[in-house]
Structure formats: structure tokens, C-alpha cells
Design an enzyme around this catalytic site. Structure first.
Site, PDB file in Angstrom:
ATOM      1  N   CYS A   1       0.830  -1.202   0.000  1.00 21.37           N
ATOM      2  CA  CYS A   1       0.000   0.000   0.000  1.00 21.37           C
ATOM      3  C   CYS A   1       0.864   1.252   0.000  1.00 21.37           C
ATOM      4  O   CYS A   1       2.087   1.172   0.060  1.00 21.37           O
ATOM      5  CB  CYS A   1      -0.881   0.012   1.248  1.00 21.37           C
ATOM      6  SG  CYS A   1      -1.880  -1.474   1.411  1.00 21.37           S
TER       7      CYS A   1
ATOM      8  N   GLY B   1      -1.490   1.365  -4.915  1.00 19.03           N
ATOM      9  CA  GLY B   1      -2.753   0.721  -4.579  1.00 19.03           C
ATOM     10  C   GLY B   1      -3.918   1.447  -5.202  1.00 19.03           C
ATOM     11  O   GLY B   1      -3.998   2.672  -5.111  1.00 19.03           O
TER      12      GLY B   1
END
Ligand code: AMP
Length: 463
Positions: free
Chosen positions: A19, A46
């Protein structure tokens, strides 16, 4: 009993989150918007969900949702309620079903007896199931299925009104590769795992507005300057007027994920003081030295392999061409769960330029082969566009082991490269294939191999 070849220990239901994190204390007029700009810069990390939490000193507000930053935050210009000078933001990329659950979107917000905390997490906790089981057997109720939530549970149980004091006891319990940014009403805290597997950097806007980001490209977007990388095992607290640092866990060694250089990070980011584009160009040059080929044009697979492709062309003296065009509005094909949709995704995302490849011997440079889906499709589409020969060159060694520290890779049996180069060339129907050696990959990165996690290429896991 597991040895350090973790592939024996885990099935394919592992949750892996790669992420993008951002946070800091910023005095702009519209911090939601500033954080959005940072998240736009991190969007490549992400695309499944995005979220921002803001504190004004008394309360934490949160807004998050499934989709791209631009979809979740359409109205940042007018969002009066989200005012406050402390912020964190998150973009999420996870694997399989985990990614499709709205309750797993971050930041996660918790209210406990000493206040509020919002958590943004990148990476993967290896002992997640064991820790969660332990808490559940004592009656804990979880609101999500992500491992990120564990941190909040453990902090709340510590019974310390000072969150840093609680974290000093909690962090040593966590195993894996992770970076966290935590927002409380009055501070922002950054944490990095003891080996520094997942990246996190500190930047500054003006004289004393400190910010944290997974990648330095977000600093460029905000006109901030890079200060330094957060050290492995370090906890860094940003308050209104000062920052403080505490080394929570000793760092026996460093092990920054080498795949950040190969594929994940943006080319304009710097990791450990190395510019990602320059590293990739060097990977391409070394690839050309190790696996030269008689050909007419070199094509890098957009976007992640353009740098390596240009390095290959430069070193081999062949022209670099835009032989593949990427549709920028399609998300990463890798996250499509079913093989069929994943295959379709490559064709929708990348198209050959017929007039460049027709009648030519084409070298196609990609950064990695994982399942082989992309390579198979690429070779096929280039041939259909009239390429006489298609030579596949990969600017990293064969991926032979799954990642357990936050990069999305399938189980070892699905990794096509574990079958050997000749077999891979046959399966993807290329005229030839060449992978960069481990040694030349490390040399191109320019950081000692001892300070890098190369587990996906070697099977030797640092944790
Ligand atoms: P595959 O099609 O399964 O062989 O995956 C390799 C392709 O996906 C290459 O073009 C890479 O640029 C890209 N890639 C490699 N690793 C990842 C990852 N963890 N997530 C998304 N894409 C990836």
C-alpha cells in the site's frame, strides 16, 4: 517446524498488502486536498481503496472508500468539515478477497479509553493469525479482516495514556515487513519494521512541517524536501512544533525489499538515496551485457519497464521504440483474481504499435515474470502485430518464492520461472528469454546485498 523457506508454511490465502502511506502535520488551508495530492502521487501503490483521516486536536474525522483517490475524494475543494493540521492517508492494494471488503479500507479508526487513533498500514504481519487467535480467544471483536487492526487492539490493552509508551511494548511482538502511520488527536507517529523491509521516508514542507510518505515522489508533488528515511525499527513522532525519534527494536540487519526497485516504486522516487529510474536503467544495461541479442528494436513494457528498456537499448546500441501503448485508465492486471480476467486485463491495458513492430526482430524488456500471464500475452500480441522475432528480456532474476512481507505474489507452484528459462521461453512462446543474474541485479541497485531482502528471488527469508 518451519525453516527459513517460508513457502512451506503458508497457503495461498495469505493476505498481502502493498500500500501507500502518507501523513504529517501540515498547515495548509485545505489539508484534505494536500493529502489527496500526496495520495495521487502514491496511487501506483494501490488502486482498490483510498482514505484520509484528519485531526483538529479535538476530534478525528475520516473519509474513505473503495476506488481510486479521484473517485473517493471528488469533493475535497469544498469539504469544510475536514479541517485540521494533522493528517494521514492511505491507498490500498491487496490480494484476492481481502481487497474487495469495504471494512478493510484504511485508515482504520478506533476509539479507546485514552482517545482516538487512526491507523494506516503497509505490509504484512507474519504472526497475524496467531496474535489474532490469541485475542479472539479472550473475547476481542474485530471490525475487519486485515492484520492492521491488531496494532490498535494491542495498544488499547497496554493501559498507557501515552501511545508511544504503549507502542514500545507492542511493536516488538509484531513480526514481518511493515510501515505504519498512526494519527492521534495531537500527533502523527511513523513506525518501520526492524529490518526496514517496507519503505518510509521523512520530508519537510517549509521550515517545520514534517511529513511521512512511503515514497519520496509524494514530497516532490507537495514541494517538500526529503529529510531522511525513517530508520528500521524507529518510531518517529511528529507534533505541532517538534519531532522526536525513538529506536523501538534493535536492527540486526537491514533488508529493504529489492522489488521496490524492480517494480513497485515510482521512477522519480528515491529509496536509500538511490533514484529508482537510474537503478532500473542500470538493470537494463546489465541485462543487455548479460543477454545480448541480434534485433532491430527494443521495447520496454510500460510503465514499470521503460527505464530498464531504455538502459537495454542504450547499452546494446539498438533503437528504443514505443512499441507498446498502455491505456492508463485500467488498473493493474495483477490484482484480477481469476486467470481468465487477468489475461483479458493485459490485452485491454497494453496494445502493440503495428508500424513499429511489423517485420522487425523485437526485444521486449519487462521487469519481472511472475505467473507468466503478461509475457505470454505480450509475445502473442507482438507476433499478431507482425513481429518477426520476439526476444523476452527480464530485468530481474526468476521469481521463485512467494513474498510474505507485503508484495503480492502467488504461491510458489504458480510462479512460472521456477520451471527454468528454457521451459519459460517455450511456455510464453518467445524466440529467446534472458533473466538478469542475482549478482548483476545487486550491482545495478548499488546497495550491498546484505542490506536488501531478495527472498522472492532466492527463497532466503530475512524474518
Ligand atoms: P505475470 O503476468 O504474472 O508474469 O506478472 C508479471 C507482470 O506483472 C510484469 O509485467 C510486472 O511488471 C508486473 N508485476 C510484477 N510484480 C507485480 C506485483 N506484485 N503486482 C502487480 N504487478 C506486478
Amino acid at each position: 517446524m518451519c525453516n527459513n523457506k517460508l513457502s512451506y508454511c503458508y497457503g495461498n490465502d495469505r493476505m498481502r498488502d502493498e500500500c501507500g502511506l502518507f501523513g504529517g502535520v501540515i498547515n495548509s488551508e485545505n489539508n484534505m486536498q494536500t493529502t489527496c495530492f500526496a495520495l495521487y502521487a502514491l496511487q501506483h501503490r494501490g488502486q482498490e481503496s483510498a482514505g484520509i483521516a484528519v485531526s483538529n486536536g479535538n476530534n478525528i474525522w475520516i473519509k474513505k472508500g473503495m476506488g481510486l483517490v479521484s473517485e473517493v475524494f471528488e469533493d475535497t475543494g469544498t469539504h469544510e468539515i475536514f479541517q485540521g493540521n494533522k493528517v494521514i492517508g492511505h491507498v490500498r492494494y491487496s490480494y484476492g478477497e481481502q481487497g474487495l471488503k469495504p471494512e478493510n479500507t484504511q485508515p482504520l479508526l478506533f476509539r479507546y479509553r485514552f482517545g482516538e487513533m487512526a491507523i494506516a498500514h503497509n505490509g504484512n504481519l507474519l504472526n497475524h493469525y496467531k496474535l489474532r487467535e490469541g485475542l479472539e480467544s479472550q473475547g476481542s471483536i474485530f471490525q475487519s479482516t486485515t492484520d492492521s487492526e491488531l496494532l490498535a487492539h494491542f495498544v488499547a490493552r497496554e493501559g498507557s495514556p501515552e501511545i508511544e509508551e504503549a507502542l514500545k511494548n507492542v511493536v516488538p511482538v509484531l513480526r514481518g515487513g511493515y510501515a505504519f502511520i498512526i494519527l492521534t488527536r495531537d500527533k502523527v507517529i511513523g513506525l518501520r519494521d526492524p529490518l526496514g523491509i517496507r519503505p518510509l521516508s521523512l520530508g519537510r514542507i517549509g521550515q517545520n512541517e514534517y511529513i511521512l510518505s512511503s515514497e519520496t515522489c509524494a514530497f516532490n508533488t507537495l514541494g517538500a524536501e526529503f529529510v531522511r528515511d525513517v530508520e528500521p525499527g524507529e518510531m518517529l513522532t511528529i507534533n505541532d512544533n517538534w519531532i522526536s525519534s525513538f529506536r523501538i527494536t534493535p536492527s540486526p540487519r537491514k533488508a529493504l525489499c529489492i522489488f521496490e526497485f524492480i517494480y513497485f516504486a515510482r521512477p522519480d522516487s528515491e529509496l536509500c538515496g538511490k533514484n529508482v529510474h537510474l537503478v532500473r536503467r542500470e538493470l537494463g544495461r546489465n541485462l543487455a551485457r548479460e543477454h545480448p541479442v541480434n534485433a532491430d528494436v527494443v521495447v520496454g513494457v510500460p510503465d514499470s519497464s521503460i527505464s530498464a528498456g531504455s538502459g537495454f537499448a542504450e547499452e546494446s546500441g539498438l533503437p528504443y521504440e514505443m512499441g507498446l501503448i498502455k491505456n492508463r485508465y485500467i488498473g493493474r492486471t495483477f490484482i484480477q483474481p481469476a486467470p481468465e480476467t487477468r489475461k483479458l486485463g493485459v490485452g485491454i491495458k497494453l496494445n502493440p504499435v503495428k508500424s513499429i513492430v511489423e517485420g522487425k526482430r523485437v526485444v521486449i524488456v519487462d521487469d519481472s515474470i511472475v505467473r507468466g500471464t503478461t509475457s505470454m500475452q505480450l509475445v502473442n500480441m507482438l507476433r499478431q502485430a507482425g513481429a518477426l522475432e520476439v526476444h523476452m528480456r527480464i530485468s530481474s532474476p526468476p521469481v521463485i518464492s512467494s513474498c510474505y512481507y507485503g508484495i503480492n505474489t502467488p504461491t510458489s507452484s504458480e510462479l512460472i520461472a521456477s520451471q527454468g528459462s528454457d521451459e519459460v521461453a517455450r511456455l510464453i512462446k518467445a524466440d529467446s528469454i534472458g533473466f538478469l543474474s542475482l549478482e548483476k541485479m545487486i550491482e545495478s541497485v548499488g546497495i550491498s546485498g546484505e542490506k536488501l531482502c531478495q527472498a522472492c528471488f532466492t527463497g532466503d527469508y530475512p524474518v
